[in-house]
Design an enzyme around this catalytic site. Structure first.
Site, PDB file in Angstrom:
ATOM      1  N   HIS A   1       0.829  -1.209   0.000  1.00  0.00           N
ATOM      2  CA  HIS A   1       0.000   0.000   0.000  1.00  0.00           C
ATOM      3  C   HIS A   1       0.868   1.266   0.000  1.00  0.00           C
ATOM      4  O   HIS A   1       0.443   2.310   0.492  1.00  0.00           O
ATOM      5  CB  HIS A   1      -0.948   0.001   1.208  1.00  0.00           C
ATOM      6  CG  HIS A   1      -1.937  -1.129   1.186  1.00  0.00           C
ATOM      7  ND1 HIS A   1      -2.739  -1.438   2.265  1.00  0.00           N
ATOM      8  CD2 HIS A   1      -2.250  -2.023   0.219  1.00  0.00           C
ATOM      9  CE1 HIS A   1      -3.500  -2.491   1.956  1.00  0.00           C
ATOM     10  NE2 HIS A   1      -3.211  -2.856   0.729  1.00  0.00           N
ATOM     11  N   TYR A   2       2.065   1.159  -0.542  1.00  0.00           N
ATOM     12  CA  TYR A   2       2.970   2.319  -0.538  1.00  0.00           C
ATOM     13  C   TYR A   2       2.420   3.426  -1.432  1.00  0.00           C
ATOM     14  O   TYR A   2       1.707   3.175  -2.402  1.00  0.00           O
ATOM     15  CB  TYR A   2       4.385   1.902  -0.950  1.00  0.00           C
ATOM     16  CG  TYR A   2       4.487   1.149  -2.251  1.00  0.00           C
ATOM     17  CD1 TYR A   2       4.621   1.826  -3.463  1.00  0.00           C
ATOM     18  CD2 TYR A   2       4.462  -0.245  -2.285  1.00  0.00           C
ATOM     19  CE1 TYR A   2       4.724   1.135  -4.657  1.00  0.00           C
ATOM     20  CE2 TYR A   2       4.555  -0.942  -3.490  1.00  0.00           C
ATOM     21  CZ  TYR A   2       4.684  -0.247  -4.660  1.00  0.00           C
ATOM     22  OH  TYR A   2       4.775  -0.928  -5.855  1.00  0.00           O
TER      23      TYR A   2
END
Length: 574
Positions: free
Chosen positions: A513-514
């Site tokens: 989820h960067y």
């Protein structure tokens, strides 16, 4: 424990936790507008050029094609016809494919956490565990978005790619354990982000077939859209002479054979280039095109178009920590279906399987959770050449692997507050940039992890979950077992006498989820226009300050549609 055991746990972790998002219906749609870039002319003109056919780029292109000519350039191939993407049962196979043609491109952050970025039409929605859930109302308000259009845009995507998951016994036990642990109320099945425990959506249908953002191209106007696959954009071209400030007016891209092509914007004040290349790709492309920190660009012999020191800043990755719980009973194969949304800022999710990895951990398998990773940590980061890595992971592969049975309960923190940065390593677009996320640098992030792990303990020790754990495997044994697994390249310190803060730091992983690198208010304005230049926007997760909801893919799809509608309404206004 024996190496055979870690081969088993490594394969299982890879199989289960890699389950966050690939896209492809089993049967390919007949997209008349989709072509290999080798068939493209050397010169072409469009109203909009979109770089990156991912989770944001596909809905954006489909929308803009309704009233304009659109070129969508994707560096990867089609997700259709690839069972490693389409089939839930094959989850993780694409992520462990390290070939140049893989839909996944591995990168290792400077923090020592192994990660992946998409290289396929549909983007991360082709690789992930499929969980579909919206952002919270407060997130939407803070982003300055129009609430009604946000809801319409979510619904537009949901009609094609979101489903209610079938709930098996193991996921139901996690759900009921969350409720007993006090993560209340129970909100049933919903896409909405609300405190308590809920069943969320999934992009896997009832047959276990993935539906990715590429499916949203079914909404496209075929006469208005051209999609080119295996088209790597190396540079955005700017017109500088005669303009008050640099104006984006074209791109240079190469096809699979290496041939160079140029695409330019047609004449017209509303025409634009839109970068949707993801949290690594978008800041990387801006820098390669001369928009970024001047000193850094000059160090790479890149001509500076605009000194923009905030490109590549604000990089964040939500740390994930998990606990592996072996089960005495068979469990269903499941990806993320249930989530506990706590008041202290941690999200609890889970995934399960039996014989999940099917012996895929071979001597040549460098998958994220392979036992090889533990051996890799003996190689200093600066010396991790392919040769050194290959030498470090040589071991016999003929050990018996017992059947894996059980699951992982994980926690991911909201935000996060900790941030890092991204820099170029080389001028080659195909090389991963260097990225540092600074996991747990902020003490509040670490405290949220600790509380998340404490909540997982309550679930594991709850009455509803009791039949899925061995009585003799106490909580300290479970923690110690997981902490000993080769989860990342970090040195290990944890033992059961140590505080959970050490467990969090030692066992940190990514849940993919960067975000960040081209953030709103720093690199782009509220309309996602790049500050300081004209005719250029960035629309994707690189613009986020915090990750939306418990899992971002729904909001990234929504944003593509949302901004497509807004841009078209501006275009047609005068």
């Amino acid at each position: 424990m024996s190496l055979g055991w870690w081969k088993l746990v490594g394969a299982a972790l890879a199989g289960i936790l890699f389950f966050h998002g690939f896209s492809a219906s089993g049967k390919a749609p007949n997209y008349s507008f989709m072509h290999n870039a080798t068939s493209a002319p050397s010169l072409s003109y469009y109203d909009y050029i979109i770089v990156g056919g991912g989770t944001a780029g596909c809905p954006l292109a489909a929308t803009l094609s309704q009233n304009a000519t659109v070129l969508l350039l994707e560096r990867g191939g089609s997700p259709y016809g690839n069972p490693n993407i389409s089939n839930m049962a094959s989850f993780g196979a694409a992520l462990s494919d390290l070939s140049p043609s893989s839909p996944s491109q591995r990168f290792i952050s400077e923090d020592g956490v192994i990660n992946a970025r998409a290289r396929v039409l549909g983007g991360g929605s082709c690789l992930n565990a499929g969980f579909y859930t919206r952002a919270g109302t407060e997130y939407v308000r803070q982003a300055g978005w129009d609430g009604r259009l946000v809801n319409e845009s979510y619904q537009w995507a949901e009609k094609l790619v979101a489903f209610e998951p079938p709930m098996g016994q193991w996921q139901s036990a996690v759900r009921d354990g969350l409720i007993e642990a006090g993560v209340l109320p129970f909100n049933g099945f919903t896409y909405d982000h609300i405190f308590g425990t809920k069943v969320g959506g999934t992009i896997f249908d009832q047959q276990g077939i993935r539906h990715t953002a590429a499916d949203l191209l079914e909404y496209a106007n075929p006469s208005g859209l051209t999609v080119l696959l295996h088209a790597s954009v190396h540079k955005i071209l700017f017109a500088i002479k005669g303009n008050k400030r640099p104006k984006a007016h074209g791109v240079i891209f190469r096809d699979a054979s290496g041939a160079k092509h140029k695409a330019y914007l047609k004449k017209g004040s509303k025409n634009e280039i839109i970068v949707s290349a993801g949290a690594l790709g978008s800041p990387q492309l801006l820098m390669l095109s001369g928009v970024g920190p001047a000193a850094h660009l000059k160090a790479h012999n890149i001509t500076v178009v605009l000194d923009q020191p905030l490109v590549g800043q604000g990089m964040s990755d939500n740390p994930m920590n998990a606990v592996f719980v072996p089960s005495p009973l068979p469990v269903e194969v499941s990806l993320i279906q249930v989530v506990g949304i706590t008041h202290f800022g941690s999200y609890i999710e889970a995934a399960s399987g039996e014989n999940f990895a099917g012996g895929a951990a071979s001597p040549t398998d460098y998958r994220m959770f392979s036992p090889k990773i533990g051996q890799l940590s003996t190689v200093p980061p600066k010396q991790r050449t392919p040769e050194a890595i290959a030498k470090a992971v040589e071991y016999p592969s003929n050990e018996d692997e017992p059947a894996f049975r059980g699951g992982f309960i994980l926690e991911k923190i909201m935000g996060p507050i900790s941030t890092g940065h991204l820099e170029l390593r080389t001028r080659n677009l195909n090389d991963n940039p260097s990225v540092t996320f600074n996991y747990f640098k902020d003490p509040q992030d670490l405290q949220r992890c600790v509380q998340g792990i404490q909540t997982i303990q309550k679930i594991v020790e709850s009455k509803p979950f009791s039949k899925f754990r061995y009585d003799y495997m106490s909580w300290p044994i479970l923690l110690n077992m997981t902490a000993g697994a080769p989860l990342n390249l970090l040195p290990k310190h944890y033992n059961p006498s140590m505080p959970l803060e050490v467990y969090c730091k030692d066992t940190v992983m990514t849940i993919w989820h960067y975000h960040g690198g081209c953030q709103v208010g720093r690199v782009v304005d509220l309309d996602y226009k790049v500050l300081g230049v004209d005719a250029l926007r960035v629309i994707d997760g690189s613009t986020f300050n915090y990750s939306p909801g418990t899992n971002p893919q729904a909001t990234v799809m929504m944003l593509g549609r949302y901004m497509g509608v807004k841009i078209l309404s501006e275009r047609l206004a005068n």
